[in-house]
Design an enzyme around this catalytic site. Structure first.
Site, PDB file in Angstrom:
ATOM      1  N   CYS A 197       0.825  -1.213   0.000  1.00 46.47           N
ATOM      2  CA  CYS A 197       0.000   0.000   0.000  1.00 46.47           C
ATOM      3  C   CYS A 197       0.857   1.260   0.000  1.00 46.47           C
ATOM      4  O   CYS A 197       0.356   2.350  -0.253  1.00 46.47           O
ATOM      5  CB  CYS A 197      -0.955   0.011   1.191  1.00 46.47           C
ATOM      6  SG  CYS A 197      -0.114   0.076   2.771  1.00 46.47           S
TER       7      CYS A 197
ATOM      8  N   CYS B  71      -2.548  -2.734   8.744  1.00 44.51           N
ATOM      9  CA  CYS B  71      -2.265  -1.369   9.192  1.00 44.51           C
ATOM     10  C   CYS B  71      -1.794  -1.388  10.652  1.00 44.51           C
ATOM     11  O   CYS B  71      -0.895  -0.634  11.030  1.00 44.51           O
ATOM     12  CB  CYS B  71      -3.510  -0.501   9.052  1.00 44.51           C
ATOM     13  SG  CYS B  71      -4.375  -0.721   7.479  1.00 44.51           S
TER      14      CYS B  71
HETATM   15 FE1  FES Z   1      -1.684   0.059   4.245  1.00 41.05          FE
HETATM   16 FE2  FES Z   1      -3.486   0.923   5.940  1.00 41.05          FE
HETATM   17  S1  FES Z   1      -3.789   0.448   3.852  1.00 41.05           S
HETATM   18  S2  FES Z   1      -1.377   0.712   6.270  1.00 41.05           S
END
Ligand code: FES
Length: 127
Positions: free
Chosen positions: A35, A104
Site C-alpha cells: 500500500c 495497518c
Molecule cells: Fe496500508 Fe493501511 S492500507 S497501512
C-alpha cells in the site's frame, strides 16, 4: 454494522501523540510495500520507561488510528512491556479493524519494535 468502530474514527480524527521528538533515543520506521504506507515512531526512554512517544504516519486512516492507539498503549510503560505489544492488542484496543485492514496495525507493532531495537542498540545491547 459500521465498517469502522467509533474508537477507530476517534483516533483517526483526533490522533494522539502526533509529531516528532527531537531528542528521541529510539527511532524506528516500518512500511508496507503493497500500500506504500509508512509509519515512524519516536521514543524518549528514561530509566527503562517510555516517558514520551510520538509518531508520523503517511498512510490510511486505519494506520493513523493504529499509530495513535499504539502510542497510548506504550506511553509510561517499561521497555520490556512495550516489547510485547502486538498488532492484535492494538486492533483489539480499537474495538477491531476490518480483516483487510489488519496489516495497518502490523505497521504500528513493527515501528515500535524498530524504535525499541534502535534504543537497545544505542544502549550497546543490540539483540
Ligand atoms: Fe496500508 Fe493501511 S492500507 S497501512
Amino acid at each position: 454494522m459500521a465498517l469502522y468502530s467509533e474508537k477507530v474514527m476517534d483516533h483517526f480524527r483526533n490522533p494522539r501523540n502526533v509529531g516528532v521528538i527531537e531528542d528521541a533515543n529510539g527511532v524506528g520506521e516500518a512500511g508496507n510495500a503493497k500500500c506504500g504506507d509508512i509509519m515512524k515512531m519516536y521514543l524518549k526512554i528514561e530509566d527503562g520507561v517510555i516517558e514520551d512517544v510520538k509518531f508520523e504516519t503517511f498512510g490510511c486512516g486505519s494506520a493513523i488510528a493504529s499509530s495513535s492507539m499504539a502510542t497510548e498503549l506504550i506511553k509510561g510503560k517499561p521497555v520490556e512491556e512495550a516489547m510485547t505489544l502486538t498488532n492484535k492488542a492494538v486492533a483489539e484496543a480499537l474495538d477491531g479493524l476490518p480483516a483487510y485492514k489488519m496489516h495497518c496495525s502490523v505497521l504500528a507493532e513493527e515501528a515500535i519494535k524498530a524504535a525499541l531495537d534502535d534504543y537497545n542498540s544505542r544502549q550497546g545491547k543490540a539483540e
